[in-house]
Design a protein around this motif. Structure first.
Motif, PDB file in Angstrom:
ATOM      1  N   TYR A   9       0.745  -1.332   0.010  1.00  0.00           N
ATOM      2  CA  TYR A   9       0.095   0.015  -0.033  1.00  0.00           C
ATOM      3  C   TYR A   9       0.774   1.309   0.080  1.00  0.00           C
ATOM      4  O   TYR A   9       0.482   2.292  -0.432  1.00  0.00           O
ATOM      5  N   ASP A  10       1.865   1.045   0.650  1.00  0.00           N
ATOM      6  CA  ASP A  10       3.041   2.042   0.636  1.00  0.00           C
ATOM      7  C   ASP A  10       3.857   2.364  -0.606  1.00  0.00           C
ATOM      8  O   ASP A  10       4.620   3.505  -0.781  1.00  0.00           O
ATOM      9  N   ALA A  11       3.926   1.431  -1.309  1.00  0.00           N
ATOM     10  CA  ALA A  11       4.641   1.513  -2.674  1.00  0.00           C
ATOM     11  C   ALA A  11       4.459   2.275  -3.653  1.00  0.00           C
ATOM     12  O   ALA A  11       3.236   2.481  -4.057  1.00  0.00           O
ATOM     13  N   ASP A  12       5.383   2.946  -4.274  1.00  0.00           N
ATOM     14  CA  ASP A  12       4.931   3.945  -5.361  1.00  0.00           C
ATOM     15  C   ASP A  12       5.094   3.363  -6.667  1.00  0.00           C
ATOM     16  O   ASP A  12       6.402   3.191  -7.163  1.00  0.00           O
ATOM     17  N   SER A  14       3.793   4.294  -9.425  1.00  0.00           N
ATOM     18  CA  SER A  14       3.479   5.216 -10.633  1.00  0.00           C
ATOM     19  C   SER A  14       1.926   4.773 -10.926  1.00  0.00           C
ATOM     20  O   SER A  14       1.568   5.118 -11.992  1.00  0.00           O
ATOM     21  N   GLY A  15       1.216   4.334  -9.904  1.00  0.00           N
ATOM     22  CA  GLY A  15      -0.402   4.198 -10.347  1.00  0.00           C
ATOM     23  C   GLY A  15      -0.558   3.029 -11.317  1.00  0.00           C
ATOM     24  O   GLY A  15      -1.810   2.717 -11.437  1.00  0.00           O
ATOM     25  N   THR A  16       0.238   2.091 -11.317  1.00  0.00           N
ATOM     26  CA  THR A  16       0.098   0.961 -12.065  1.00  0.00           C
ATOM     27  C   THR A  16      -0.376  -0.434 -11.172  1.00  0.00           C
ATOM     28  O   THR A  16      -1.096  -1.334 -11.560  1.00  0.00           O
ATOM     29  N   GLY A  17      -0.302  -0.350  -9.769  1.00  0.00           N
ATOM     30  CA  GLY A  17      -0.412  -1.534  -9.022  1.00  0.00           C
ATOM     31  C   GLY A  17       0.599  -2.654  -9.095  1.00  0.00           C
ATOM     32  O   GLY A  17       0.417  -3.762  -8.422  1.00  0.00           O
ATOM     33  N   TRP A  18       1.097  -2.712 -10.120  1.00  0.00           N
ATOM     34  CA  TRP A  18       2.281  -3.979 -10.404  1.00  0.00           C
ATOM     35  C   TRP A  18       3.377  -3.916  -9.355  1.00  0.00           C
ATOM     36  O   TRP A  18       3.945  -2.974  -8.904  1.00  0.00           O
ATOM     37  N   VAL A  19       3.379  -5.175  -8.648  1.00  0.00           N
ATOM     38  CA  VAL A  19       4.434  -5.372  -7.409  1.00  0.00           C
ATOM     39  C   VAL A  19       5.574  -6.197  -7.750  1.00  0.00           C
ATOM     40  O   VAL A  19       6.393  -5.929  -6.990  1.00  0.00           O
ATOM     41  N   ILE A  20       5.678  -6.828  -8.730  1.00  0.00           N
ATOM     42  CA  ILE A  20       6.657  -7.566  -9.285  1.00  0.00           C
ATOM     43  C   ILE A  20       6.608  -7.268 -10.809  1.00  0.00           C
ATOM     44  O   ILE A  20       5.494  -7.627 -11.501  1.00  0.00           O
ATOM     45  N   GLY A  21       7.902  -7.044 -11.326  1.00  0.00           N
ATOM     46  CA  GLY A  21       7.939  -7.013 -12.688  1.00  0.00           C
ATOM     47  C   GLY A  21       9.117  -6.021 -13.149  1.00  0.00           C
ATOM     48  O   GLY A  21      10.060  -6.073 -12.610  1.00  0.00           O
ATOM     49  N   MET A  72       3.201 -12.150   0.776  1.00  0.00           N
ATOM     50  CA  MET A  72       2.326 -10.835   1.190  1.00  0.00           C
ATOM     51  C   MET A  72       1.008 -11.350   2.028  1.00  0.00           C
ATOM     52  O   MET A  72       0.357 -12.415   1.703  1.00  0.00           O
ATOM     53  N   LEU A  73       0.833 -10.644   3.067  1.00  0.00           N
ATOM     54  CA  LEU A  73      -0.533 -10.667   3.820  1.00  0.00           C
ATOM     55  C   LEU A  73      -1.471 -10.101   2.950  1.00  0.00           C
ATOM     56  O   LEU A  73      -1.489  -8.981   2.691  1.00  0.00           O
ATOM     57  N   VAL A  74      -2.588 -11.070   2.830  1.00  0.00           N
ATOM     58  CA  VAL A  74      -3.871 -10.475   2.257  1.00  0.00           C
ATOM     59  C   VAL A  74      -4.818 -10.159   3.015  1.00  0.00           C
ATOM     60  O   VAL A  74      -5.786  -9.226   2.644  1.00  0.00           O
ATOM     61  N   THR A  75      -5.172 -10.740   4.031  1.00  0.00           N
ATOM     62  CA  THR A  75      -6.426 -10.460   4.995  1.00  0.00           C
ATOM     63  C   THR A  75      -6.044  -9.384   6.182  1.00  0.00           C
ATOM     64  O   THR A  75      -4.726  -9.087   6.486  1.00  0.00           O
ATOM     65  N   THR A  76      -7.209  -8.792   6.621  1.00  0.00           N
ATOM     66  CA  THR A  76      -7.094  -7.920   7.604  1.00  0.00           C
ATOM     67  C   THR A  76      -7.185  -8.533   8.849  1.00  0.00           C
ATOM     68  O   THR A  76      -7.749  -9.572   8.940  1.00  0.00           O
ATOM     69  N   GLY A  77      -6.880  -8.096   9.919  1.00  0.00           N
ATOM     70  CA  GLY A  77      -7.095  -8.670  11.556  1.00  0.00           C
ATOM     71  C   GLY A  77      -6.331  -9.715  11.671  1.00  0.00           C
ATOM     72  O   GLY A  77      -6.556 -10.756  12.589  1.00  0.00           O
ATOM     73  N   ALA A 103      -2.775  -5.909   6.021  1.00  0.00           N
ATOM     74  CA  ALA A 103      -2.913  -6.158   4.837  1.00  0.00           C
ATOM     75  C   ALA A 103      -2.030  -5.439   3.641  1.00  0.00           C
ATOM     76  O   ALA A 103      -1.587  -4.428   3.769  1.00  0.00           O
ATOM     77  N   GLY A 104      -1.212  -6.330   2.831  1.00  0.00           N
ATOM     78  CA  GLY A 104       0.013  -5.595   2.024  1.00  0.00           C
ATOM     79  C   GLY A 104       1.165  -5.824   2.565  1.00  0.00           C
ATOM     80  O   GLY A 104       2.152  -5.576   1.816  1.00  0.00           O
ATOM     81  N   ASP A 105       1.459  -6.269   3.804  1.00  0.00           N
ATOM     82  CA  ASP A 105       2.673  -6.419   4.293  1.00  0.00           C
ATOM     83  C   ASP A 105       3.306  -7.556   3.581  1.00  0.00           C
ATOM     84  O   ASP A 105       2.893  -8.444   3.253  1.00  0.00           O
ATOM     85  N   TYR A 106       4.750  -7.189   3.177  1.00  0.00           N
ATOM     86  CA  TYR A 106       5.336  -8.374   2.300  1.00  0.00           C
ATOM     87  C   TYR A 106       6.890  -8.583   2.888  1.00  0.00           C
ATOM     88  O   TYR A 106       7.668  -7.586   3.424  1.00  0.00           O
ATOM     89  N   ALA A 107       7.209  -9.748   2.328  1.00  0.00           N
ATOM     90  CA  ALA A 107       8.753  -9.888   2.451  1.00  0.00           C
ATOM     91  C   ALA A 107       9.229 -10.475   1.235  1.00  0.00           C
ATOM     92  O   ALA A 107       8.523 -11.350   0.662  1.00  0.00           O
TER      93      ALA A 107
END
Length: 133
Positions: A9-12, A14-21, A72-77, A103-107
């Protein structure tokens, strides 16, 4: 240890949403773990979606990582903990722990890293593994 952590969620992106690539943003300071050059051949692509119940703990005989992995963690709570080490005995001086609660935390980690995990509160984890040839 070849390891990066954060929250998508904190990753920039550039509006694409791609997290690997192959986007420039995947070249994070000090790491290219999420960067895959557009013309790079890949092998062994695996994607895992797992809903871990409370108290679920990894096996103690997990092999050392090969290639690249992103979880990546997908769920809340949720509350999910990952330990990473460059030694199979997880000596405290050589172990880093990541607690994922948002949600969105990753390693993301590379080859030669030992890992183990434990689920304190039900957590759905998305894991992607691949090799760059």
């Amino acid at each position: 240890m070849d390891l990066i952590t954060g929250n998508f969620y904190d990753a920039d992106t550039s509006g694409t949403g791609w997290v690997i690539g192959f986007s420039d943003w995947t070249r994070l300071p000090g790491s290219d773990l999420l960067h895959v050059p557009q013309d790079a051949p890949l092998s062994g692509l695996c994607v895992k979606w797992y809903d871990h119940p409370d108290g679920h703990v990894s096996r103690s005989d997990k092999q050392v990582s090969a290639g690249r992995t992103m979880s990546m963690l997908v769920t809340t709570g949720s509350h999910f903990e990952l330990d990473f080490s460059d030694e199979p005995d997880f000596h405290p001086d050589h172990t880093r722990t990541l607690v994922m609660t948002r949600a969105g935390d990753y390693a993301a980690w590379g080859a030669g890293v030992y890992h183990r995990w434990r689920c304190e509160r039900r957590s759905t984890i998305l894991t992607v593994r691949w090799n760059q040839d």
